[in-house]
Scaffold this active site. Structure first.
Site, PDB file in Angstrom:
ATOM      1  N   ASP A 102     -47.499  -9.475  18.488  1.00  0.00           N
ATOM      2  CA  ASP A 102     -47.499 -10.747  19.223  1.00  0.00           C
ATOM      3  C   ASP A 102     -48.854 -11.451  19.217  1.00  0.00           C
ATOM      4  O   ASP A 102     -48.937 -12.650  19.490  1.00  0.00           O
ATOM      5  CB  ASP A 102     -47.084 -10.517  20.684  1.00  0.00           C
TER       6      ASP A 102
ATOM      7  N   ARG B 259     -28.098 -28.094   5.605  1.00  0.00           N
ATOM      8  CA  ARG B 259     -27.904 -27.494   6.934  1.00  0.00           C
ATOM      9  C   ARG B 259     -29.201 -27.487   7.750  1.00  0.00           C
ATOM     10  O   ARG B 259     -30.302 -27.538   7.199  1.00  0.00           O
ATOM     11  CB  ARG B 259     -27.469 -26.036   6.792  1.00  0.00           C
TER      12      ARG B 259
ATOM     13  N   GLY C 250     -42.057 -12.934  20.009  1.00  0.00           N
ATOM     14  CA  GLY C 250     -43.105 -13.655  20.738  1.00  0.00           C
ATOM     15  C   GLY C 250     -42.599 -13.873  22.145  1.00  0.00           C
ATOM     16  O   GLY C 250     -41.874 -14.830  22.419  1.00  0.00           O
TER      17      GLY C 250
ATOM     18  N   GLU D 167     -38.812 -16.143  20.531  1.00  0.00           N
ATOM     19  CA  GLU D 167     -37.769 -15.601  21.430  1.00  0.00           C
ATOM     20  C   GLU D 167     -38.032 -15.918  22.900  1.00  0.00           C
ATOM     21  O   GLU D 167     -37.107 -15.987  23.714  1.00  0.00           O
ATOM     22  CB  GLU D 167     -37.656 -14.084  21.263  1.00  0.00           C
TER      23      GLU D 167
HETATM   24  O1  F6P Z   1     -44.435  -6.597  22.131  1.00  0.00           O
HETATM   25  C1  F6P Z   1     -43.949  -6.544  20.841  1.00  0.00           C
HETATM   26  C2  F6P Z   1     -42.503  -6.966  20.799  1.00  0.00           C
HETATM   27  O2  F6P Z   1     -42.063  -6.842  19.465  1.00  0.00           O
HETATM   28  C3  F6P Z   1     -42.202  -8.360  21.343  1.00  0.00           C
HETATM   29  O3  F6P Z   1     -42.454  -9.382  20.397  1.00  0.00           O
HETATM   30  C4  F6P Z   1     -40.753  -8.242  21.691  1.00  0.00           C
HETATM   31  O4  F6P Z   1     -40.405  -9.155  22.704  1.00  0.00           O
HETATM   32  C5  F6P Z   1     -40.632  -6.840  22.178  1.00  0.00           C
HETATM   33  O5  F6P Z   1     -41.682  -6.107  21.586  1.00  0.00           O
HETATM   34  C6  F6P Z   1     -39.303  -6.199  21.840  1.00  0.00           C
HETATM   35  O6  F6P Z   1     -39.231  -4.974  22.472  1.00  0.00           O
HETATM   36  P1  F6P Z   1     -38.170  -3.852  22.137  1.00  0.00           P
HETATM   37  O7  F6P Z   1     -38.568  -3.240  20.831  1.00  0.00           O
HETATM   38  O8  F6P Z   1     -38.293  -2.899  23.272  1.00  0.00           O
HETATM   39  O9  F6P Z   1     -36.842  -4.511  22.015  1.00  0.00           O
END
Ligand code: F6P
Length: 343
Positions: free
Chosen positions: A128, A163, A171, A223
């Protein structure tokens, strides 16, 4: 000296390079013995560990993931957790512990040092790229490469079908992956958590492209991006067993909304964990190696409560307190560079 090491939080490419660097620098240069705890903070809490040697860490430099495995276990969410970690360090004869992680893992490392007085130091990692006090974290470069390659591929199919393609990238709190992959991939709109968006503005950009004879568009959305209040409905998020909100879903929601409002055929691609898996880029291997070497040197010097950080191209030790004080978010001026190319 005898030094423990663990990897916590979400995995990322470059963790094995950092582990290897701590082992090689520690054993060959400082004469350390290294204990590798398994599954993040669960290792010291539940007595799960292995001795790490030059031989047992051979060949891991280009491998993604972490040979130590990882978890989101937090010692402060377990009754007496800090005391258990202290007892474990004593029982194993450890002089200190190196915790490799992101905001949660380093937050726990900081508190173990600050509140419990334990000899702990951190190494910053996360795809991130949102940790304060360092210019960059390893894992980010690889994630941006993966996302950019995906956007490049989506471009050609979007163009062939006239499209709109919505690409959801990771993120949670910061839009670094969206911003950099979107810029590199020529996205027509980039939505980041730092700036609540109005879906009507996004549709406006897409309509403008159509009026200029471009019948496809790429929208990159982090996200954690959220609509401005009252502009679009979103789905309820649930939480995982560690209390983290499970994100994902904004891309799907957005693509339905865009199709409905513009009448243009829209598809969504959610990149998800593919951004975190696989072999690290050369940049991430080098950054992780530099961080690992600096962490080993800091342990040798007894610089507990610190973290190696990248600053202006150099690796410097900073206080863990500064690293976890706040998140490093996308600044307005960097977002405005990307905005130049929207629509
Ligand atoms: O902190 C890293 C990250 O990949 C984030 O970008 C994401 O929101 C989260 O981890 C996803 O976590 P998990 O692997 O527990 O679903």
């Amino acid at each position: 000296m005898r030094i423990g090491v663990l990897t916590g939080g979400g995995d990322c490419p470059g963790l094995n390079a950092a582990i290897r660097a701590i082992v090689r620098r520690g054993i060959d240069v400082h004469g350390h013995e290294i204990v590798g705890f398994r599954d993040g903070w669960r290792g010291p809490l539940e007595d799960e560990w292995d001795e790490l040697t030059v031989e047992s860490t051979a060949g891991i430099l280009p491998r993604g993931g972490t040979i130590l495995r990882t978890s989101r276990t937090n010692p402060f969410k377990r009754e007496g957790g800090a005391q258990i970690v202290r007892d474990r360090l004593d029982a194993l004869g450890l002089d200190g512990l190196i915790a490799i992680g992101g905001e949660d893992t380093l937050g726990a490392a900081f508190r173990l040092h600050d509140e419990a007085g334990l000899p702990v130091l951190g190494v910053p990692k996360t795809i991130d790229n949102d940790l304060n006090a360092t210019d960059m974290t390893f894992g980010f470069d690889t994630a941006v490469h993966v996302a950019t390659e995906a956007i490049d591929r989506l471009h050609t199919t979007a163009e062939s079908h006239n499209r709109i393609l919505v690409v959801e990238v990771m993120g949670r709190h910061a839009g670094w992956i969206a911003l950099h992959s979107g810029l590199a991939g020529g996205a027509d709109a980039i939505l980041v958590p730092e700036r609540p968006f109005d879906v009507e503005d996004v549709c406006g950009l897409i309509r403008r492209r159509h009026s200029r004879g471009r019948y496809f568009s790429i929208v990159v959305v982090a996200e954690g991006a959220v609509p401005a209040e009252g502009t679009m409905e979103t789905l309820e998020s649930d939480t995982d067993e560690f209390g983290h909100v499970r994100l994902g879903g904004i891309g799907q929601r957005l693509s339905l909304e865009i199709e409905e409002r513009t009448g243009f055929e829209t598809r969504v691609t959610v990149l998800g964990h593919v951004q975190r898996g696989g072999t690290p880029t050369p940049y991430d291997r080098v950054l992780a190696t530099r961080m690992g070497v600096a962490a080993s040197d800091a342990a040798q010097a007894g610089s507990w409560g610190t973290m190696p950080a990248l600053r202006g191209g150099r690796i410097e030790l900073v206080a863990l307190r500064d690293a976890v004080a706040e998140l490093r978010l996308v600044p307005t001026e960097e977002y405005e560079v990307a905005e130049t190319f929207f629509g």
